[in-house]
Design a protein around this motif. Structure first.
Motif, PDB file in Angstrom:
ATOM      1  N   ASP A 143      24.163  37.974  -7.719  1.00 59.29           N
ATOM      2  CA  ASP A 143      25.139  39.004  -7.377  1.00 59.29           C
ATOM      3  C   ASP A 143      26.486  38.364  -7.065  1.00 59.29           C
ATOM      4  OD1 ASP A 143      23.268  41.431  -7.207  1.00 59.29           O
ATOM      5  OD2 ASP A 143      22.277  39.955  -5.922  1.00 59.29           O
ATOM      6  N   LEU A 144      26.439  37.153  -6.525  1.00 52.74           N
ATOM      7  CA  LEU A 144      27.632  36.343  -6.299  1.00 52.74           C
ATOM      8  C   LEU A 144      27.343  34.935  -6.797  1.00 52.74           C
ATOM      9  CD1 LEU A 144      29.116  37.066  -2.736  1.00 52.74           C
ATOM     10  CD2 LEU A 144      30.119  37.622  -4.956  1.00 52.74           C
ATOM     11  N   ALA A 145      28.328  34.324  -7.423  1.00 52.97           N
ATOM     12  CA  ALA A 145      28.225  32.920  -7.814  1.00 52.97           C
ATOM     13  C   ALA A 145      29.490  32.211  -7.353  1.00 52.97           C
ATOM     14  CB  ALA A 145      28.061  32.783  -9.325  1.00 52.97           C
ATOM     15  N   THR A 146      29.353  30.974  -6.890  1.00 54.03           N
ATOM     16  CA  THR A 146      30.508  30.242  -6.360  1.00 54.03           C
ATOM     17  C   THR A 146      30.670  28.895  -7.062  1.00 54.03           C
ATOM     18  OG1 THR A 146      29.121  29.386  -4.548  1.00 54.03           O
ATOM     19  CG2 THR A 146      30.441  31.365  -4.098  1.00 54.03           C
ATOM     20  N   PRO A 147      30.840  28.884  -8.385  1.00 60.52           N
ATOM     21  CA  PRO A 147      31.086  27.609  -9.056  1.00 60.52           C
ATOM     22  C   PRO A 147      32.488  27.093  -8.766  1.00 60.52           C
ATOM     23  CG  PRO A 147      31.409  29.400 -10.591  1.00 60.52           C
ATOM     24  CD  PRO A 147      30.911  30.025  -9.311  1.00 60.52           C
ATOM     25  N   GLN A 166      39.225  33.699 -16.460  1.00 57.48           N
ATOM     26  CA  GLN A 166      38.584  35.016 -16.431  1.00 57.48           C
ATOM     27  C   GLN A 166      37.592  35.166 -17.583  1.00 57.48           C
ATOM     28  OE1 GLN A 166      41.226  38.369 -16.746  1.00 57.48           O
ATOM     29  NE2 GLN A 166      39.783  39.738 -15.716  1.00 57.48           N
ATOM     30  N   ASP A 167      37.962  34.688 -18.768  1.00 54.82           N
ATOM     31  CA  ASP A 167      37.040  34.752 -19.907  1.00 54.82           C
ATOM     32  C   ASP A 167      35.785  33.937 -19.630  1.00 54.82           C
ATOM     33  OD1 ASP A 167      38.783  36.371 -21.282  1.00 54.82           O
ATOM     34  OD2 ASP A 167      39.602  34.758 -22.526  1.00 54.82           O
ATOM     35  N   ALA A 168      35.962  32.746 -19.061  1.00 55.59           N
ATOM     36  CA  ALA A 168      34.809  31.902 -18.761  1.00 55.59           C
ATOM     37  C   ALA A 168      33.914  32.559 -17.715  1.00 55.59           C
ATOM     38  CB  ALA A 168      35.278  30.531 -18.272  1.00 55.59           C
ATOM     39  N   ALA A 169      34.514  33.121 -16.671  1.00 52.21           N
ATOM     40  CA  ALA A 169      33.726  33.765 -15.617  1.00 52.21           C
ATOM     41  C   ALA A 169      32.927  34.940 -16.171  1.00 52.21           C
ATOM     42  CB  ALA A 169      34.642  34.217 -14.487  1.00 52.21           C
ATOM     43  N   ARG A 219      27.250  35.464 -17.518  1.00 53.62           N
ATOM     44  CA  ARG A 219      26.059  36.320 -17.619  1.00 53.62           C
ATOM     45  C   ARG A 219      25.378  36.471 -16.253  1.00 53.62           C
ATOM     46  NH1 ARG A 219      21.974  34.508 -20.434  1.00 53.62           N
ATOM     47  NH2 ARG A 219      22.629  32.325 -20.491  1.00 53.62           N
ATOM     48  N   LEU A 220      26.157  36.915 -15.266  1.00 55.75           N
ATOM     49  CA  LEU A 220      25.600  37.163 -13.939  1.00 55.75           C
ATOM     50  C   LEU A 220      24.803  38.464 -13.953  1.00 55.75           C
ATOM     51  CD1 LEU A 220      28.731  36.274 -11.755  1.00 55.75           C
ATOM     52  CD2 LEU A 220      26.888  34.757 -12.524  1.00 55.75           C
ATOM     53  N   ALA A 221      24.208  38.780 -12.812  1.00 57.73           N
ATOM     54  CA  ALA A 221      23.502  40.056 -12.669  1.00 57.73           C
ATOM     55  C   ALA A 221      24.483  41.207 -12.870  1.00 57.73           C
ATOM     56  CB  ALA A 221      22.858  40.132 -11.289  1.00 57.73           C
ATOM     57  N   ALA A 222      23.941  42.388 -13.115  1.00 54.95           N
ATOM     58  CA  ALA A 222      24.789  43.566 -13.287  1.00 54.95           C
ATOM     59  C   ALA A 222      25.721  43.704 -12.088  1.00 54.95           C
ATOM     60  CB  ALA A 222      23.924  44.815 -13.425  1.00 54.95           C
ATOM     61  N   ASN A 223      27.013  43.883 -12.376  1.00 53.43           N
ATOM     62  CA  ASN A 223      28.049  43.991 -11.343  1.00 53.43           C
ATOM     63  C   ASN A 223      28.207  42.704 -10.531  1.00 53.43           C
ATOM     64  OD1 ASN A 223      28.572  46.766 -11.966  1.00 53.43           O
ATOM     65  ND2 ASN A 223      26.710  47.301 -10.829  1.00 53.43           N
ATOM     66  N   GLY A 224      27.725  41.589 -11.070  1.00 49.83           N
ATOM     67  CA  GLY A 224      27.882  40.315 -10.375  1.00 49.83           C
ATOM     68  C   GLY A 224      29.324  39.846 -10.388  1.00 49.83           C
ATOM     69  N   THR A 225      29.663  39.028  -9.393  1.00 52.36           N
ATOM     70  CA  THR A 225      31.031  38.542  -9.216  1.00 52.36           C
ATOM     71  C   THR A 225      31.030  37.027  -9.088  1.00 52.36           C
ATOM     72  OG1 THR A 225      31.721  40.580  -8.100  1.00 52.36           O
ATOM     73  CG2 THR A 225      33.072  38.631  -7.728  1.00 52.36           C
ATOM     74  N   ALA A 226      31.961  36.388  -9.774  1.00 51.77           N
ATOM     75  CA  ALA A 226      32.149  34.943  -9.644  1.00 51.77           C
ATOM     76  C   ALA A 226      33.323  34.669  -8.721  1.00 51.77           C
ATOM     77  CB  ALA A 226      32.385  34.308 -11.003  1.00 51.77           C
ATOM     78  N   ILE A 227      33.113  33.782  -7.771  1.00 55.95           N
ATOM     79  CA  ILE A 227      34.175  33.294  -6.903  1.00 55.95           C
ATOM     80  C   ILE A 227      34.391  31.836  -7.297  1.00 55.95           C
ATOM     81  CG2 ILE A 227      34.925  32.887  -4.533  1.00 55.95           C
ATOM     82  CD1 ILE A 227      32.818  34.957  -3.654  1.00 55.95           C
ATOM     83  N   VAL A 228      35.449  31.570  -8.034  1.00 57.27           N
ATOM     84  CA  VAL A 228      35.679  30.237  -8.588  1.00 57.27           C
ATOM     85  C   VAL A 228      36.560  29.445  -7.621  1.00 57.27           C
ATOM     86  CG1 VAL A 228      36.350  28.920 -10.614  1.00 57.27           C
ATOM     87  CG2 VAL A 228      35.591  31.299 -10.877  1.00 57.27           C
ATOM     88  N   THR A 229      36.052  28.310  -7.162  1.00 58.70           N
ATOM     89  CA  THR A 229      36.737  27.528  -6.139  1.00 58.70           C
ATOM     90  C   THR A 229      37.402  26.299  -6.754  1.00 58.70           C
ATOM     91  OG1 THR A 229      34.771  26.200  -5.646  1.00 58.70           O
ATOM     92  CG2 THR A 229      35.031  28.274  -4.441  1.00 58.70           C
ATOM     93  N   ILE A 288      38.665  35.296  -7.410  1.00 59.48           N
ATOM     94  CA  ILE A 288      37.548  36.235  -7.508  1.00 59.48           C
ATOM     95  C   ILE A 288      37.619  36.937  -8.852  1.00 59.48           C
ATOM     96  CG2 ILE A 288      36.432  38.245  -6.469  1.00 59.48           C
ATOM     97  CD1 ILE A 288      37.827  37.526  -3.836  1.00 59.48           C
ATOM     98  N   CYS A 289      36.582  36.779  -9.658  1.00 60.42           N
ATOM     99  CA  CYS A 289      36.524  37.398 -10.984  1.00 60.42           C
ATOM    100  C   CYS A 289      35.366  38.384 -11.002  1.00 60.42           C
ATOM    101  CB  CYS A 289      36.337  36.337 -12.070  1.00 60.42           C
ATOM    102  SG  CYS A 289      37.695  35.161 -12.192  1.00 60.42           S
ATOM    103  N   GLY A 290      35.657  39.617 -10.656  1.00 59.53           N
ATOM    104  CA  GLY A 290      34.609  40.619 -10.637  1.00 59.53           C
ATOM    105  C   GLY A 290      35.053  41.946 -11.181  1.00 59.53           C
TER     106      GLY A 290
END
Length: 283
Positions: A147-151, A171-174, A178-188, A204-206
């Motif tokens: 649901d959240l990823a922090t790469p 944004q394209d990479a995030a 292929r996260l869960a439905a409505n998943g959000t990537a927080i790229v640090t 935050i790319c969600g």
């Protein structure tokens, strides 16, 4: 009769653990506990310290023992009680597979359970520091449940095979994680072409428009920084902050921990600063 006090939110934290220093669970558990959360710590490795020192003792947790710890957590109904499950550094392919199986079963047993995947795999300077097979398990099995990823920026580029030098590329990479439905990537750890000099961004790319949060680039890069950041995001979310507010909170406290570490000459993030602890208690 005195009414029963509600139990605090429970977080299942599956990460590395060290005797000395603050990485993995040794960085994540205290801030979440100080914020009033209950933390169930399941170690993936047990080391004396990080590999940055002249010697390193300990080993990855054997798969049989790790599986037994997961079974014990299940017998205590922890997946049904938990609000969040989070995973970080994983030291062996067998344990990575077991983590993926466990997260899948836990989320099926508790539809309210949310999963944060911190794909601790590498960074720009050292490159990839886990076997490529573990990175593949994170990409193909763990992240699709997140649901959240922090790469960090390096991990995002590695996992997707795409450049992340500009905002549109990131944004394209995030979106291709292929996260869960409505998943959000927080790229640090982002320094993009248009990032201001001396600044570091968390993005935050969600949704349709990425949310950029800049902070001053600190003169030190210390082990445990990402583990601490992810734990602070969970702490803030569990205490009612929205995602953007949680990221800002995590950014501020992580930066403060780095500044304090540099001030006292520590080689790792430091969690003992009184201001750091007061901010957590205030949550």
């Amino acid at each position: 009769m005195t009414p029963r006090t509600q139990r605090p939110p429970l977080i299942i934290s599956i990460q590395s653990q060290v005797v000395f220093g603050h990485v993995g669970n040794s960085a994540a558990a205290f801030p979440m506990q100080a914020a009033g959360l209950e933390v169930a710590q399941i170690p993936t490795v047990l080391f004396s310290n990080t590999p940055d020192y002249a010697t390193l003792r300990g080993a990855p947790v054997p798969k049989e023992i790790f599986a037994d710890l997961l079974l014990g957590a299940t017998e205590r109904d922890l997946p049904q009680r938990a609000t969040w499950i989070m995973s970080g550094y994983i030291g062996s392919i067998e344990v990575a597979e077991l983590v993926a199986d466990y997260v899948a079963v836990a989320k099926a047993a508790n539809p309210r359970l949310r999963y944060l995947c911190d794909p601790v795999m590498g960074d720009h300077a050292p490159g990839l520091y886990v076997p490529a097979e573990i990175a593949e398990i994170m990409r193909d099995r763990l992240l699709p449940m997140a649901d959240l990823a922090t790469p960090n920026a390096f991990e995002l580029a590695y996992l997707t095979g795409q450049p992340v030098n500009r905002l549109d590329e990131l944004q394209d990479a995030a979106q291709s994680l292929r996260l869960a439905a409505n998943g959000t990537a927080i790229v640090t750890g982002c320094v993009l072409e248009d990032t201001a000099d001396g600044m570091l961004e968390t993005i935050i790319c969600g949704g349709e428009t990425p949310l950029r949060h800049a902070t001053r680039l600190q003169p030190v890069a210390l082990p445990g920084t990402g583990d601490l950041f992810a734990a602070l995001v969970i702490a803030a979310l569990a205490c009612g902050r929205d995602l953007s507010g949680a990221v800002i909170f995590a950014q501020e406290l992580t930066s403060g921990a780095l500044v304090h570490a540099a001030h006292i000459g520590a080689g790792e993030v430091v969690l003992s600063d009184p201001k750091f602890r007061r901010e957590l208690l205030a949550l």
